[in-house]
Design an enzyme around this catalytic site. Structure first.
Site, short mmCIF file in Angstrom:
data_model
loop_
_atom_site.label_atom_id
_atom_site.label_comp_id
_atom_site.label_asym_id
_atom_site.label_seq_id
_atom_site.Cartn_x
_atom_site.Cartn_y
_atom_site.Cartn_z
NE ARG A 180 -3.74 0.14 2.54
CZ ARG A 180 -4.57 0.29 3.30
NH1 ARG A 180 -4.57 -0.20 4.45
NH2 ARG A 180 -5.07 1.45 3.55
CB CYS A 238 -1.92 3.82 9.46
SG CYS A 238 -3.49 4.29 10.22
#
Length: 283
Positions: A180, A238
């Site tokens: 990611r 995050c």
């Protein structure tokens, strides 16, 4: 004060003169699937068995506001957060221990919120419920009302501009999976990649196979390699401010204070005007 507590230490503390308030924050990130499987139900898991005396706290409803422009798990309304904590029996003069199903992310979110809003004594059960070897109960506890009043700190919280600035002036850690970070996949957000200048630091590398944190010295060595050392301003983010809290907890165990960008990538990537970096290089 250590930010984590072992299962054996917790068992001893629960039999002491000043037992901690226990919060059960079991939660899982649930993605929509074609199979139509029902999402994880933390309250049902709590009802099926919890550490005696633990009160269930709902991450999505009590530790976050509704998803929106500020991300998937923006800061909760502090008045509502305070009510939820007092309902759970949290007082400023009693220690608090938080646990989840073992991943540690949800418990860390509760830990970070309580610490950021002024509670002086909060720890996370290392390894979560799987580490607990004592009995479980199914009775729903009704604790005495606590007196905790959240007062947010002037430090420790980053907004989007602050995170971008910190990535240039200090160290900004990205607590998502490497694919990611590199922009190879974007399972939830409109675009993959990372904040320019951020360093990839997947949180699963902070724990061993049992889900418990690595020793403080090993964590300190890991973060030193990433540039996060005492004396350097450190921030974490995050996808939506949950796994980043786990990274902040690992940093605390290692003795490195860190600020949290709660909006994280879910807020950052929602604005097409913000720059996006892809690939393994921070820039």
């Amino acid at each position: 004060m250590n930010a984590i507590i072992s299962a054996s230490e917790l068992a001893t503390a629960l039999t002491g003169d000043d037992p901690p308030v226990l919060l059960d924050v079991r939660w899982q990130l649930t993605l929509a699937t074609a199979s139509g499987e029902p999402p994880f139900d933390g309250r049902a898991a709590h009802a099926a068995g919890h550490i005696p005396g633990a009160v269930y706290v709902d991450l999505d409803r009590e530790l976050a506001s509704e998803p929106g422009p500020r991300g998937r798990h923006p800061l909760p309304d502090l008045a509502g957060f305070g009510r939820a904590m007092r309902r759970a029996g949290v007082s400023s003069t009693r220690p608090v221990v938080v646990y989840d199903g073992g991943q540690g992310w949800a418990a860390a979110r509760a830990w970070w919120l309580l610490r950021w809003t002024g509670h002086p004594d909060v720890r996370v059960l290392d390894g979560g419920l799987p580490a607990w070897e004592g009995p479980l109960e199914t009775a729903v506890p009704v604790p005495a009302e606590g007196d905790f009043e959240p007062v947010p700190s002037a430090t420790g919280l980053l907004d989007a501009d602050g995170a971008a600035a910190l990535a240039r002036s200090g160290v900004l850690l990205d607590a998502r999976a490497g694919e990611r970070y590199r922009g190879e996949v974007a399972p939830i957000d409109p675009v993959g990649g990372h904040l320019p200048g951020a360093v990839s630091a997947p949180p699963n590398e902070n724990v061993g196979p049992d889900g418990q944190f690595l020793p403080a010295g090993e964590l300190a060595a890991r973060f030193k390699e990433l540039g996060a050392v005492e004396g350097t301003e450190v921030g974490v983010y995050c996808g939506s401010g949950v796994s980043a809290a786990h990274e902040a907890l690992a940093l605390a165990v290692a003795g490195v204070p860190a600020a949290l960008y709660v909006g994280s990538w879910s807020e950052w990537s929602a604005d097409p005007a913000r720059p996006v970096a892809v690939g393994p290089d921070p820039q």
